[in-house]
Motif scaffolding. Structure first.
Motif, mmCIF file in Angstrom:
data_model
loop_
_atom_site.group_PDB
_atom_site.id
_atom_site.type_symbol
_atom_site.label_atom_id
_atom_site.label_comp_id
_atom_site.label_asym_id
_atom_site.label_seq_id
_atom_site.Cartn_x
_atom_site.Cartn_y
_atom_site.Cartn_z
ATOM 1 N N VAL A 111 -2.588 -3.892 -5.630
ATOM 2 C CA VAL A 111 -1.987 -4.189 -4.323
ATOM 3 C C VAL A 111 -1.685 -5.680 -4.212
ATOM 4 C CG1 VAL A 111 -2.384 -4.158 -1.833
ATOM 5 C CG2 VAL A 111 -3.094 -2.211 -3.228
ATOM 6 N N LEU A 141 0.820 -1.208 0.000
ATOM 7 C CA LEU A 141 0.000 0.000 0.000
ATOM 8 C C LEU A 141 0.857 1.262 0.000
ATOM 9 C CD1 LEU A 141 -2.904 -0.920 2.445
ATOM 10 C CD2 LEU A 141 -3.062 -0.470 -0.001
ATOM 11 N N LEU A 163 -9.249 0.881 5.100
ATOM 12 C CA LEU A 163 -9.734 -0.480 5.353
ATOM 13 C C LEU A 163 -8.724 -1.296 6.143
ATOM 14 C CD1 LEU A 163 -11.371 -1.403 1.912
ATOM 15 C CD2 LEU A 163 -12.542 -0.955 4.076
ATOM 16 N N GLN A 164 -7.442 -0.992 5.951
ATOM 17 C CA GLN A 164 -6.410 -1.736 6.668
ATOM 18 C C GLN A 164 -6.472 -1.466 8.167
ATOM 19 O OE1 GLN A 164 -2.447 -0.615 5.679
ATOM 20 N NE2 GLN A 164 -1.520 -2.510 6.424
ATOM 21 N N LEU A 176 -9.325 -6.181 4.506
ATOM 22 C CA LEU A 176 -8.570 -6.156 3.255
ATOM 23 C C LEU A 176 -7.582 -7.312 3.198
ATOM 24 C CD1 LEU A 176 -8.084 -4.525 0.660
ATOM 25 C CD2 LEU A 176 -6.355 -3.220 1.884
ATOM 26 N N VAL A 202 -12.488 2.492 -6.200
ATOM 27 C CA VAL A 202 -11.806 2.433 -4.910
ATOM 28 C C VAL A 202 -10.349 2.824 -5.102
ATOM 29 C CG1 VAL A 202 -11.202 0.977 -2.945
ATOM 30 C CG2 VAL A 202 -13.357 0.630 -4.137
ATOM 31 N N GLN A 230 -8.243 2.018 0.656
ATOM 32 C CA GLN A 230 -7.698 0.741 1.113
ATOM 33 C C GLN A 230 -6.851 0.922 2.373
ATOM 34 O OE1 GLN A 230 -6.303 -2.110 -1.928
ATOM 35 N NE2 GLN A 230 -6.794 -0.537 -3.448
ATOM 36 N N ARG A 231 -6.157 2.053 2.483
ATOM 37 C CA ARG A 231 -5.398 2.303 3.718
ATOM 38 C C ARG A 231 -6.331 2.447 4.913
ATOM 39 N NH1 ARG A 231 -2.636 5.868 0.018
ATOM 40 N NH2 ARG A 231 -0.663 4.917 -0.651
ATOM 41 N N CYS A 245 -7.444 -0.914 -8.212
ATOM 42 C CA CYS A 245 -6.354 -0.728 -7.246
ATOM 43 C C CYS A 245 -6.262 -1.918 -6.298
ATOM 44 C CB CYS A 245 -6.569 0.570 -6.465
ATOM 45 S SG CYS A 245 -6.415 2.072 -7.462
ATOM 46 N N PHE A 246 -7.375 -2.623 -6.063
ATOM 47 C CA PHE A 246 -7.314 -3.854 -5.275
ATOM 48 C C PHE A 246 -6.363 -4.849 -5.923
ATOM 49 C CE2 PHE A 246 -11.559 -2.584 -3.559
ATOM 50 C CZ PHE A 246 -11.236 -2.652 -2.221
ATOM 51 N N TYR A 286 -6.328 3.988 -3.457
ATOM 52 C CA TYR A 286 -5.389 3.490 -2.448
ATOM 53 C C TYR A 286 -5.697 4.087 -1.081
ATOM 54 C CZ TYR A 286 -2.563 1.641 -6.276
ATOM 55 O OH TYR A 286 -2.119 0.958 -7.373
#
Length: 537
Positions: free
Chosen positions: A92, A18, A39-40, A47, A31, A36-37, A88-89, A33
């Motif tokens: 990663v 990420l 979601l982490q 994720l 979606v 996603q950060r 982007c999923f 990055y």
């Protein structure tokens, strides 16, 4: 269930993947990055659970294999550059698997590959090209037409199996390459989805490595002919030979490698030679005749073996073209330094090194072929740039400006060579040594006297001593090396020559490597004296 250690490692991989993601346009799911950060940080890390589930089942969601292509017009031409927007999923996930694949495959890929690999660049390709060039050289520059778009995916999967990739990882890569669909977004309208059964996914993180695996399959299927070397960067292949017959035999083998899905481009491929074209045979690849030339640009660097001696040094075509490029890059820096707000000397120096001087350094393998008088104009250009950065008048000494900016002069007279691999310090054998301890409190002449007494004691105890001088050092620019010399021993076949070590090695490593290297020059169980360190090895 994963153990705690395995989970911690996977979380670190996800965090690292990420961190590599830059702010870019997302795919069809929208979606980014940044999302996603966030979601982490959710408890339970959904994720991470998603990625582990996809890898465990070898499953690639359908949205991950779909992309939107946006054509962007190229300036000055009617052509356009196609930018592919993917999920982007998926990117990663690709970065996580890329690190694992590189760890397992990097040392097994062909040494002729230079693109998209760690510590291999276009500069290494230029060095490998220019080093063996001579008057008898015949070089084939082979360009593959749309190589990324027509690559055979089955060949890549078969090569992965040969490399030992299997199980869930192989199933995920097969799913990643299968069922690829794309659509074009142009003038506010979307085209229908279209399936692609060949080629690498455009914009994919894994695509460069997978293409390297395809090129590895191609290069390993070619014959190994003595005196013929290959340099491959992405889809640009350079074949150097000193025998036209060997080059003909080598090019004929490309027709057998058509199963990789490669198509040779006649428009961009060339045969380079210094001799007259009519003195050479006709070179073909699979029935396609490759034109011959006496000038060529390989990786944006001119290929010209023998220097032209014009009426005036500054009239050399290579230097004249380079000076034009440098002058266009110097104009923004000159404007920034002359502006009323101005920029600091440190910022101006950084701009010069990264934006202007880097062009000269990149072309150094080509410039080394020219006469030194021809390169004087480049030195004058750098002197002018230093005066602009510092705001100095013409009367300022050049050496003072170089010392102020810490810029090395443009002495392009040393060809970069491959540095031999050196074992780490903890793997070096520990030599037996005795020494006379001294302290800083003692006067220098007392330290020298103790050293001489120690040498005398050692020489009197050895019937037939050998004296060797060893030295290892590290330069300011990071260059490291060592050397051994003995006035009493017969010199080796290659003579007493120094050895280059890895750049930015420690001075201690240079000294230790030199001491261990000197042991190969003497017989076992015979002591020798190092006059530099005053010690018996």
């Amino acid at each position: 269930m994963m153990t705690m250690m395995q989970r911690r490692k996977t979380e670190e991989e996800l965090r690292h993947a990420l961190s590599r993601g830059r702010a870019s346009s997302p795919g069809d799911d929208g979606v980014t990055y940044a999302v996603q950060r966030l979601l982490q940080q959710v408890p339970g890390n959904p994720l991470l659970r998603l990625f582990n589930l996809c890898l465990r089942d070898g499953c690639v969601p359908r949205d991950w294999t779909s992309s939107t292509i946006i054509p962007i017009p190229k300036p000055g031409t009617a052509k356009s550059r196609h930018i592919s927007l993917t999920s982007c999923f998926c990117k990663v996930m690709e970065r996580i698997l890329l690190n694992r694949l590189m760890y397992r495959l990097q040392d097994r890929l062909s040494p002729w590959l230079f693109g998209f690999l760690h510590q291999r660049s276009t500069h290494h390709c230029l060095v490998d090209l220019y080093s063996p060039l001579n008057r008898d050289s015949v070089v084939a520059f082979i360009d593959l037409r749309s190589a990324f778009d027509v690559a055979n995916r089955d060949v890549i999967l078969d090569q992965l199996v040969d490399f030992g990739i299997k199980g869930n990882l192989l199933r995920w890569i097969r799913g990643y390459l299968s069922n690829r669909t794309s659509r074009v977004f142009f003038s506010g309208a979307l085209s229908p989805l279209c399936s692609f059964y060949f080629g690498m996914p455009q914009g994919g993180v894994l695509s460069p490595l997978l293409f390297n695996i395809l090129m590895h399959q191609l290069l390993t299927s070619l014959p190994d002919i003595s005196g013929t070397t290959i340099t491959c960067y992405a889809d640009d292949i350079c074949v150097h030979s000193t025998s036209p017959r060997d080059l003909l035999r080598f090019l004929d083998s490309f027709s057998v490698s058509s199963h990789c899905g490669i198509i040779v481009s006649r428009d961009k491929s060339r045969i380079f030679t210094c001799c007259l074209p009519q003195a050479r045979p006709v070179f073909t690849i699979g029935g396609t005749v490759i034109p011959m030339c006496s000038q060529y640009r390989y990786l944006d660097a001119p290929v010209n073996i023998w220097p032209i001696v014009p009426a005036r040094p500054q009239d050399h075509p290579i230097v004249k073209d380079l000076l034009g490029r440098l002058q266009r890059r110097l104009m923004p820096l000159q404007w920034l330094t002359n502006n009323s707000s101005g920029i600091s000397i440190l910022v101006a120096r950084t701009i010069y090194i990264a934006f202007i001087r880097s062009v000269v350094d990149y072309l150094s393998p080509a410039l080394i072929q020219l006469l030194r008088a021809t390169l004087k104009t480049l030195e004058k250009f750098q002197n002018r740039a230093m005066r602009i950065i510092l705001g100095c008048p013409m009367s300022t000494r050049i050496v003072n400006m170089q010392r102020e900016l810490r810029l090395p002069p443009l002495n392009i007279d040393i060809m970069v060579v491959d540095v031999p691999s050196v074992p780490p310090p903890w793997m070096l054998p520990t030599p037996d040594a005795s020494f006379t301890p001294t302290s800083k409190s003692e006067l220098p002449f007392l330290q020298q006297q103790l050293a001489l007494e120690h040498i005398e004691t050692v020489t009197s105890s050895i019937t037939d001593p050998y004296c060797l001088y060893t030295d290892g050092s590290l330069q300011v620019d990071g260059a490291a090396g060592c050397a051994v010399f003995s006035p009493d021993m017969e010199s080796p076949p290659a003579g007493w020559v120094g050895l280059r070590l890895c750049n930015h090695s420690s001075s201690t490593l240079c000294e230790l490597y030199d001491v261990c290297r000197s042991e190969t020059h003497i017989r076992p169980n015979i002591g020798f004296i190092d006059h530099k360190t005053s010690a018996v090895k």
